[in-house]
Scaffold this active site. Structure first.
Site, mmCIF file in Angstrom:
data_model
loop_
_atom_site.group_PDB
_atom_site.id
_atom_site.type_symbol
_atom_site.label_atom_id
_atom_site.label_comp_id
_atom_site.label_asym_id
_atom_site.label_seq_id
_atom_site.Cartn_x
_atom_site.Cartn_y
_atom_site.Cartn_z
ATOM 1 N N LYS A 22 0.584 -1.629 -0.055
ATOM 2 C CA LYS A 22 0.569 -0.372 -0.248
ATOM 3 C C LYS A 22 0.956 1.353 -0.002
ATOM 4 O O LYS A 22 0.376 2.016 -0.828
ATOM 5 C CB LYS A 22 -0.643 0.201 1.233
ATOM 6 C CG LYS A 22 -1.774 1.115 1.338
ATOM 7 C CD LYS A 22 -2.196 1.455 3.093
ATOM 8 C CE LYS A 22 -1.288 1.508 4.217
ATOM 9 N NZ LYS A 22 -1.015 2.773 4.499
ATOM 10 N N ASN A 23 1.823 1.683 1.060
ATOM 11 C CA ASN A 23 2.163 2.483 1.494
ATOM 12 C C ASN A 23 3.529 2.908 0.047
ATOM 13 O O ASN A 23 4.790 3.983 0.114
ATOM 14 C CB ASN A 23 3.417 2.477 2.301
ATOM 15 C CG ASN A 23 2.272 2.387 3.186
ATOM 16 O OD1 ASN A 23 0.793 2.858 3.002
ATOM 17 N ND2 ASN A 23 2.996 2.807 5.234
ATOM 18 N N ARG A 102 -4.061 10.447 4.395
ATOM 19 C CA ARG A 102 -3.702 11.358 4.480
ATOM 20 C C ARG A 102 -2.134 11.749 3.253
ATOM 21 O O ARG A 102 -1.182 13.144 3.527
ATOM 22 C CB ARG A 102 -3.202 11.519 6.060
ATOM 23 C CG ARG A 102 -1.406 12.644 6.694
ATOM 24 C CD ARG A 102 -1.350 11.732 7.941
ATOM 25 N NE ARG A 102 0.561 12.689 8.086
ATOM 26 C CZ ARG A 102 0.740 13.835 8.229
ATOM 27 N NH1 ARG A 102 -0.681 14.161 8.542
ATOM 28 N NH2 ARG A 102 2.173 13.876 7.943
ATOM 29 N N CYS A 126 -5.415 16.990 13.749
ATOM 30 C CA CYS A 126 -4.362 18.129 14.186
ATOM 31 C C CYS A 126 -3.193 18.274 13.578
ATOM 32 O O CYS A 126 -2.148 17.357 13.739
ATOM 33 C CB CYS A 126 -4.326 17.280 15.573
ATOM 34 S SG CYS A 126 -4.262 15.544 16.502
ATOM 35 N N ARG A 131 0.755 15.584 14.064
ATOM 36 C CA ARG A 131 0.723 14.701 12.689
ATOM 37 C C ARG A 131 1.815 16.114 11.419
ATOM 38 O O ARG A 131 1.042 16.210 10.952
ATOM 39 C CB ARG A 131 0.664 14.399 11.529
ATOM 40 C CG ARG A 131 0.836 12.906 12.867
ATOM 41 C CD ARG A 131 -0.067 11.616 11.952
ATOM 42 N NE ARG A 131 0.948 11.119 11.124
ATOM 43 C CZ ARG A 131 0.287 9.908 10.071
ATOM 44 N NH1 ARG A 131 -1.503 9.037 10.518
ATOM 45 N NH2 ARG A 131 0.798 9.177 8.993
ATOM 46 N N LYS A 171 14.597 15.729 10.359
ATOM 47 C CA LYS A 171 14.224 14.190 11.030
ATOM 48 C C LYS A 171 13.588 13.164 9.743
ATOM 49 O O LYS A 171 13.217 14.040 8.638
ATOM 50 C CB LYS A 171 13.175 14.702 11.870
ATOM 51 C CG LYS A 171 12.195 13.349 12.372
ATOM 52 C CD LYS A 171 11.003 14.602 13.300
ATOM 53 C CE LYS A 171 9.838 13.191 14.292
ATOM 54 N NZ LYS A 171 9.263 14.266 14.909
ATOM 55 N N ASP A 316 5.072 0.272 11.804
ATOM 56 C CA ASP A 316 3.718 -0.234 11.727
ATOM 57 C C ASP A 316 3.429 -1.906 11.595
ATOM 58 O O ASP A 316 2.657 -2.706 11.340
ATOM 59 C CB ASP A 316 3.552 0.231 10.639
ATOM 60 C CG ASP A 316 3.664 1.806 9.450
ATOM 61 O OD1 ASP A 316 2.593 2.114 10.227
ATOM 62 O OD2 ASP A 316 3.075 1.574 8.204
ATOM 63 N N ARG A 408 -8.450 -0.479 4.183
ATOM 64 C CA ARG A 408 -7.742 -0.223 4.099
ATOM 65 C C ARG A 408 -6.259 0.017 3.403
ATOM 66 O O ARG A 408 -5.846 0.363 2.547
ATOM 67 C CB ARG A 408 -7.485 1.777 5.360
ATOM 68 C CG ARG A 408 -8.287 2.708 4.829
ATOM 69 C CD ARG A 408 -8.481 3.828 5.927
ATOM 70 N NE ARG A 408 -7.047 4.708 6.164
ATOM 71 C CZ ARG A 408 -6.196 4.512 6.590
ATOM 72 N NH1 ARG A 408 -6.063 4.376 7.829
ATOM 73 N NH2 ARG A 408 -4.807 4.815 6.317
HETATM 74 N N1 EPU Z 1 7.150 14.653 10.786
HETATM 75 C C1 EPU Z 1 7.312 15.560 11.325
HETATM 76 N N2 EPU Z 1 6.900 16.846 10.308
HETATM 77 C C2 EPU Z 1 6.436 16.261 8.531
HETATM 78 C C3 EPU Z 1 6.193 14.879 7.878
HETATM 79 C C4 EPU Z 1 6.067 14.085 9.534
HETATM 80 O O1 EPU Z 1 7.503 16.041 12.721
HETATM 81 O O2 EPU Z 1 6.485 17.533 8.121
HETATM 82 C C5 EPU Z 1 7.094 13.289 11.631
HETATM 83 C C6 EPU Z 1 5.311 12.370 12.080
HETATM 84 O O3 EPU Z 1 5.035 13.436 13.196
HETATM 85 C C7 EPU Z 1 6.531 11.646 12.619
HETATM 86 C C8 EPU Z 1 7.679 11.234 12.309
HETATM 87 O O4 EPU Z 1 7.829 12.737 11.388
HETATM 88 O O5 EPU Z 1 6.795 11.670 14.129
HETATM 89 C C9 EPU Z 1 7.226 10.266 10.644
HETATM 90 O O6 EPU Z 1 6.664 10.435 10.336
HETATM 91 P P1 EPU Z 1 6.023 10.238 8.446
HETATM 92 O O7 EPU Z 1 5.929 11.672 7.730
HETATM 93 O O8 EPU Z 1 7.719 9.627 7.932
HETATM 94 O O9 EPU Z 1 4.862 9.320 8.431
HETATM 95 P P2 EPU Z 1 4.112 9.149 7.265
HETATM 96 O O10 EPU Z 1 5.079 9.569 5.631
HETATM 97 O O11 EPU Z 1 3.247 10.431 7.142
HETATM 98 C C10 EPU Z 1 4.486 7.020 6.703
HETATM 99 C C11 EPU Z 1 3.272 5.221 5.936
HETATM 100 C C12 EPU Z 1 2.801 5.440 8.131
HETATM 101 C C13 EPU Z 1 3.995 4.990 8.427
HETATM 102 C C14 EPU Z 1 5.220 6.252 8.524
HETATM 103 C C15 EPU Z 1 6.362 5.893 8.940
HETATM 104 C C16 EPU Z 1 2.445 6.057 4.372
HETATM 105 C C17 EPU Z 1 1.171 6.471 3.030
HETATM 106 N N3 EPU Z 1 2.039 6.496 5.635
HETATM 107 O O12 EPU Z 1 3.175 7.989 6.988
HETATM 108 O O13 EPU Z 1 2.143 4.583 7.844
HETATM 109 O O14 EPU Z 1 3.714 5.091 9.665
HETATM 110 O O15 EPU Z 1 5.353 6.968 7.491
HETATM 111 O O16 EPU Z 1 6.894 4.192 9.084
HETATM 112 O O17 EPU Z 1 3.188 5.776 3.364
HETATM 113 C C18 EPU Z 1 0.561 2.826 8.046
HETATM 114 O O18 EPU Z 1 0.223 2.501 6.631
HETATM 115 O O19 EPU Z 1 -0.725 1.941 8.758
HETATM 116 C C19 EPU Z 1 1.063 4.045 8.592
HETATM 117 C C20 EPU Z 1 0.265 4.595 8.554
#
Ligand code: EPU
Length: 429
Positions: A22-23, A102, A126, A131, A171, A316, A408
């Site tokens: 999916k991701n 998202r 939020c 996030r 980060k 995850d 999903r």
């Molecule tokens: N973060 C920030 N600022 C930003 C973006 C992220 O502080 O601008 C923080 C987030 O709050 C979090 C950390 O950085 O604490 C990591 O977040 P990341 O951006 O890596 O997460 P994401 O891209 O929103 C993807 C996956 C998630 C998975 C995370 C971490 C997809 C569609 N989503 O989310 O998958 O948990 O990376 O590996 O790829 C899921 O599939 O159930 C899922 C939540």
């Protein structure tokens, strides 16, 4: 709203086909915005999020056709999508759409790169709090975009196109890396992304962008160097197997006992979780066609785990591991370092009899002899599936409500588990 009914206690035996990730599928679909030519994606999983993103991309002008089955097509092969963004007709991604998923925020980079402007709603909930999207915005600023926030929307402008630049993430962020990478592929000149996410799904998108004509060095490492192209062309790309689905079913087998081949799974995508399962006493064998997971009789050893960006233990799979460790012979510790509030499954697992103590980002899980079936509520995708795992191992009946979360991200879950002997069915409301 549908629910899932599980009667626990059956061992799992057989083969589970692993679907496309999916991701990876989601950002790959978004990459179609970068080209006027057709991007063909193979092995796309059948998931609610994929359908929803197809609708969102359609709003921007992407034509999506889904190819019919071909002879010799196996259940594991997934769908073939043809995505053509011949003309982008709308650079607005409205709140109603982005708030539902998202990842659709990631259209921001490709849209501003190709069209010189985009207006994308901040993701729901939020967004600025727990996030945030600050890293996405900083990355696009480094490529010369002017960014403003107005009425819950991000307005990004680069009338003369994006310019290559240096992006140093403070980060690791998977989504911000996707956004930066896709935007850089159409920026003028060279871009360097430092502290890039190394998740395999980022690598998969990078490989696809290379097929589309971008030049990218350092794929799979934390420094990506991109030579942008004036235009990107069409390509054919196969979505890599879902490592989170793989790890989830591995933990299900570990929880129930049994012997299952995870067909089409790739062990190199989840070395850390496989290692943890081995420590727990689960037998893992890598074969030509996938990964064999077996547990016979012996109890589970407790483990100590901390979630980390790839190649560490993935957030995850944290909920699923917690469900498993609820039945270990001793106390495990699980620290969640990626998301500060990803413990919603704890109180639901407690309904089944799990003994979990929370202290900030640390969960101490004292294994119990047996879990007992109960009514529980799915709260998010991975939390929901942890309840399925717990239910499969528990004594008696577990009803998991609000299963749309599972749809999903898990394709045909009741069918895949049911074929291996699980007593699981969907109850339609
Ligand atoms: N973060 C920030 N600022 C930003 C973006 C992220 O502080 O601008 C923080 C987030 O709050 C979090 C950390 O950085 O604490 C990591 O977040 P990341 O951006 O890596 O997460 P994401 O891209 O929103 C993807 C996956 C998630 C998975 C995370 C971490 C997809 C569609 N989503 O989310 O998958 O948990 O990376 O590996 O790829 C899921 O599939 O159930 C899922 C939540």
């Amino acid at each position: 709203m549908d629910s899932i009914r599980v009667i626990g206690g059956s061992r799992l035996e057989g083969t589970i086909p692993i679907s496309g990730a999916k991701n990876a599928a989601l950002p790959l679909m978004i990459a179609s915005l970068l080209s006027a030519e057709t991007l063909t994606l193979e092995n796309v999983p059948q998931l609610a999020d994929v359908v929803q993103l197809g609708r969102i991309l359609g709003n921007h002008g992407v034509d999506l056709t889904i190819a019919g089955k071909r002879s010799g097509h196996r259940a594991v092969d997934g769908q073939t999508f043809r995505l053509t963004a011949h003309e982008i007709v709308d650079t607005l991604a409205p709140y109603e759409m982005v708030s539902r998923m998202r990842a659709s925020f990631w259209v921001l980079g490709p849209l501003v790169a190709r069209m010189g402007e985009a207006k994308v709603s901040l993701p729901g909930g939020c967004a600025i709090g727990t996030r945030p999207v600050d890293l996405h915005l900083e990355a696009l600023r480094a490529l010369g975009a002017e960014i403003e926030l107005e009425g819950g929307y991000v307005l990004a402008k680069a009338p003369k196109g994006l310019q290559g630049g240096r992006i140093t993430f403070p980060k690791v962020s998977v989504g911000a890396t996707h956004n930066a990478l896709m935007a850089s592929a159409l920026a003028k000149g060279e871009s360097v992304i430092e502290n890039a996410a190394r998740e395999p799904e980022v690598g998969d998108v990078a490989e696809c962008l290379v097929k589309m004509g971008a030049q990218i060095d350092g794929i799979g490492t934390s420094t990506l160097t991109i030579q942008g192209a004036d235009e990107l062309k069409g390509a054919v790309h196969t979505v890599l197997p879902d490592r989170i689905e793989t790890g989830t079913y591995a933990m299900a087998v570990a929880a129930t006992g049994g012997d299952v081949l995870l067909d089409n799974a790739r062990a190199d995508l989840l070395e850390s979780p496989l290692d943890i399962l081995r420590q727990a006493g689960v037998e893992i064998t890598v074969t030509n066609s996938g990964i064999r997971v077996a547990r016979n009789g012996a109890g589970l050893n407790p483990v100590n785990v901390e979630t980390q960006p790839f190649p560490g233990f993935p957030t995850d799979l944290q909920a699923q591991l917690m469900a498993l460790m609820s039945m270990a012979k001793g106390t495990s510790t699980i620290r969640e370092t990626i998301f500060e509030n990803r413990f919603m499954h704890v109180q639901e697992l407690a309904r089944l009899g799990a003994e979990i103590d929370l202290d900030g980002d640390l969960a101490s899980v004292a294994g119990v002899e047996k879990l007992h079936g109960a009514q529980v509520m799915a709260t998010d995708l991975r939390a929901s599936v942890s309840l399925v795992i717990a239910g499969l191992a528990a004594e008696g009946e577990t009803i998991i409500n609000r299963v749309y979360h599972i749809d999903r991200g898990f394709e045909r879950i009741e069918e895949k588990l049911g074929r291996c002997g699980a007593r699981i069915e969907r109850l339609s409301s």
